[in-house]
Design a protein around this motif. Structure first.
Motif, short mmCIF file in Angstrom:
data_model
loop_
_atom_site.label_atom_id
_atom_site.label_comp_id
_atom_site.label_asym_id
_atom_site.label_seq_id
_atom_site.Cartn_x
_atom_site.Cartn_y
_atom_site.Cartn_z
N ASP A 42 0.83 -1.20 0.00
CA ASP A 42 0.00 0.00 0.00
C ASP A 42 0.87 1.26 0.00
O ASP A 42 1.87 1.34 0.71
CB ASP A 42 -0.92 0.02 1.22
CG ASP A 42 -2.04 -0.99 1.12
OD1 ASP A 42 -2.33 -1.46 0.00
OD2 ASP A 42 -2.64 -1.31 2.16
N PHE A 43 0.46 2.25 -0.79
CA PHE A 43 1.14 3.54 -0.84
C PHE A 43 0.70 4.37 0.37
O PHE A 43 -0.50 4.50 0.65
CB PHE A 43 0.78 4.27 -2.13
CG PHE A 43 1.39 5.63 -2.25
CD1 PHE A 43 2.77 5.79 -2.36
CD2 PHE A 43 0.59 6.76 -2.27
CE1 PHE A 43 3.34 7.04 -2.49
CE2 PHE A 43 1.15 8.01 -2.39
CZ PHE A 43 2.54 8.16 -2.50
N ARG A 44 1.67 4.92 1.09
CA ARG A 44 1.38 5.69 2.30
C ARG A 44 1.89 7.13 2.15
O ARG A 44 3.00 7.36 1.68
CB ARG A 44 2.05 5.06 3.52
CG ARG A 44 1.52 3.69 3.89
CD ARG A 44 2.15 3.21 5.17
NE ARG A 44 1.67 1.91 5.57
CZ ARG A 44 2.00 1.31 6.71
NH1 ARG A 44 2.85 1.91 7.54
NH2 ARG A 44 1.51 0.13 7.01
N ILE A 45 1.06 8.05 2.57
CA ILE A 45 1.46 9.45 2.65
C ILE A 45 1.17 9.94 4.07
O ILE A 45 0.16 9.55 4.67
CB ILE A 45 0.73 10.32 1.61
CG1 ILE A 45 -0.80 10.14 1.70
CG2 ILE A 45 1.21 10.01 0.21
CD1 ILE A 45 -1.57 11.05 0.77
N GLY A 46 2.08 10.74 4.59
CA GLY A 46 1.92 11.19 5.97
C GLY A 46 2.38 12.62 6.15
O GLY A 46 3.08 13.19 5.30
N GLY A 47 2.01 13.19 7.26
CA GLY A 47 2.43 14.54 7.60
C GLY A 47 2.54 14.70 9.10
O GLY A 47 1.84 14.02 9.87
N ARG A 48 3.46 15.56 9.53
CA ARG A 48 3.69 15.79 10.95
C ARG A 48 3.89 17.27 11.19
O ARG A 48 4.54 17.95 10.40
CB ARG A 48 4.94 15.02 11.40
CG ARG A 48 5.19 15.02 12.89
CD ARG A 48 6.56 14.45 13.19
NE ARG A 48 7.64 15.40 12.89
CZ ARG A 48 8.91 15.07 12.71
NH1 ARG A 48 9.29 13.81 12.76
NH2 ARG A 48 9.83 16.00 12.47
N ILE A 49 3.32 17.77 12.28
CA ILE A 49 3.48 19.18 12.64
C ILE A 49 3.88 19.28 14.11
O ILE A 49 3.33 18.57 14.96
CB ILE A 49 2.20 19.99 12.35
CG1 ILE A 49 2.42 21.46 12.69
CG2 ILE A 49 1.00 19.42 13.09
CD1 ILE A 49 1.29 22.37 12.21
N ARG A 50 4.87 20.12 14.38
CA ARG A 50 5.25 20.38 15.77
C ARG A 50 4.28 21.39 16.36
O ARG A 50 4.15 22.51 15.86
CB ARG A 50 6.69 20.90 15.83
CG ARG A 50 7.13 21.28 17.23
CD ARG A 50 8.66 21.26 17.36
NE ARG A 50 9.34 21.99 16.32
CZ ARG A 50 9.67 23.28 16.41
NH1 ARG A 50 9.36 23.97 17.50
NH2 ARG A 50 10.30 23.87 15.42
N VAL A 51 3.58 20.99 17.42
CA VAL A 51 2.54 21.83 18.00
C VAL A 51 2.98 22.53 19.28
O VAL A 51 2.30 23.46 19.74
CB VAL A 51 1.27 21.01 18.26
CG1 VAL A 51 0.67 20.52 16.95
CG2 VAL A 51 1.54 19.83 19.19
N ALA A 52 4.08 22.08 19.86
CA ALA A 52 4.54 22.72 21.10
C ALA A 52 6.02 22.41 21.29
O ALA A 52 6.54 21.40 20.82
CB ALA A 52 3.74 22.21 22.30
N GLY A 53 6.71 23.32 22.01
CA GLY A 53 8.08 23.10 22.40
C GLY A 53 9.09 23.43 21.32
O GLY A 53 8.79 23.98 20.27
#
Length: 310
Positions: free
Chosen positions: A126-137
């Motif tokens: 399966d093809f996977r796409i992801g994202g991450r965001i720093r919300v604190a610190g």
């Protein structure tokens, strides 16, 4: 917060709107969830991405699924996988990535369980796409939110892909301790578009978590350890698989932009997705070019002192 809870209920309801599929091979039995372009752990540990990266990960695992009747049967006996991936940092807080696995496998599939068809040896995942965001610190002590979507491009008739989409999101905590030791923990939920019956199990929604540590040995070498687990949902007297896997390894920086990570591990219980053993080698090239350049104020901020992998 109310909007997020409403979204969870809506997606969960959509995922369970239909009768579970009696298609035991329509699942992905390899549960390692390493994000591409970073070689630190087998899960997203919040490792910084200064620009962009590409990676090639090769893995070999044994018996990630066992079916028990009068005798034990292993639908997938061995699987070797090559995963191609890339990652891009958008500024100092946002990271997006994508990954596609290709595998060669052998095993009995469902022979002896009413389906004589052989297991396909060469399969696409399966093809996977992801994202991450720093919300604190700051990078040394930070909290992140990650979302990941998988699309059903894999071979869902041979244990190499889900029969529908999956959507997961998680919280990540990362802490740099004295002597540059890094500890990370994550936990979240994964929703599946289809529920699939596999023997006495129902593969559907689940919660998951992982924890790991990185301990530098030299300026270019570090040791890693981690444990990852999932807890499947329970519906209509059937429980979802709840695999637990422990891994250890090392990370080394060959040249300034080239990282190599090696991990070995084994499942700690007899569950779908808990292999007898696993070995992974990942090579990642990390470039410093930025789509969104760092501003002068960001260069002078505490965020500029990010701790990277060895």
């Amino acid at each position: 917060m109310r909007a997020a809870l409403a979204s969870i209920l809506l997606l969960g309801g959509a995922a369970h709107a239909e009768t579970p599929r009696d298609a035991p091979a329509a699942i992905e039995v390899d549960r390692e969830d390493a994000p591409p372009g970073r070689v630190e752990h087998g899960f997203d540990s919040g490792a910084p991405v200064e620009g962009w990266g590409v990676s090639v990960a090769t893995s070999l695992l044994a018996r990630p699924i066992a079916l028990h009747s009068s005798t034990d049967s292993y639908p997938v006996e061995r699987r070797g996988t090559v995963a191609l991936g890339g990652v891009l940092g958008l500024g100092d807080r946002i990271v997006v990535d994508a990954k596609l696995p290709l595998a060669n496998q052998n095993g009995r599939r469902l022979q002896g369980f009413g389906d004589p068809r052989p297991l396909d040896r060469h399969v696409l995942g399966d093809f996977r796409i992801g994202g991450r965001i720093r919300v604190a610190g700051r990078p040394e002590r930070a909290a992140f939110v990650r979302a990941e979507l998988s699309l059903p491009t894999g071979n869902a008739a041979n244990f190499a892909g889900e029969s529908s989409w999956t959507l997961g999101w998680s919280l990540i905590g990362r802490l740099t301790l004295p002597h540059d030791i890094v500890a990370a923990v994550t936990g979240g939920i994964r929703l599946r578009g289809d529920e699939v019956i596999v023997a006495d199990k129902l593969v559907g929604d689940e919660v998951f978590g992982a924890a790991g540590a990185l301990v530098p040995v030299t300026s270019t070498l570090a040791l890693t350890g981690e444990i990852a687990a999932s807890l499947g949902d329970s519906i209509a007297r059937k429980t979802g698989p709840s695999p637990v896997e422990a891994r250890g390894g090392l990370v080394t920086r060959i040249v300034p932009d080239l990282l190599v990570g090696v991990r070995a591990g084994a499942g700690l219980d007899d569950q779908i997705g808990s292999p007898a053993w696993r070995v992974t080698v990942e090579i990642a090239y990390q470039g410093s070019w930025r789509l969104i350049p760092r501003t002068a104020s960001q260069d002078d901020s505490p965020d500029a002192d990010a701790h990277d992998e060895p």
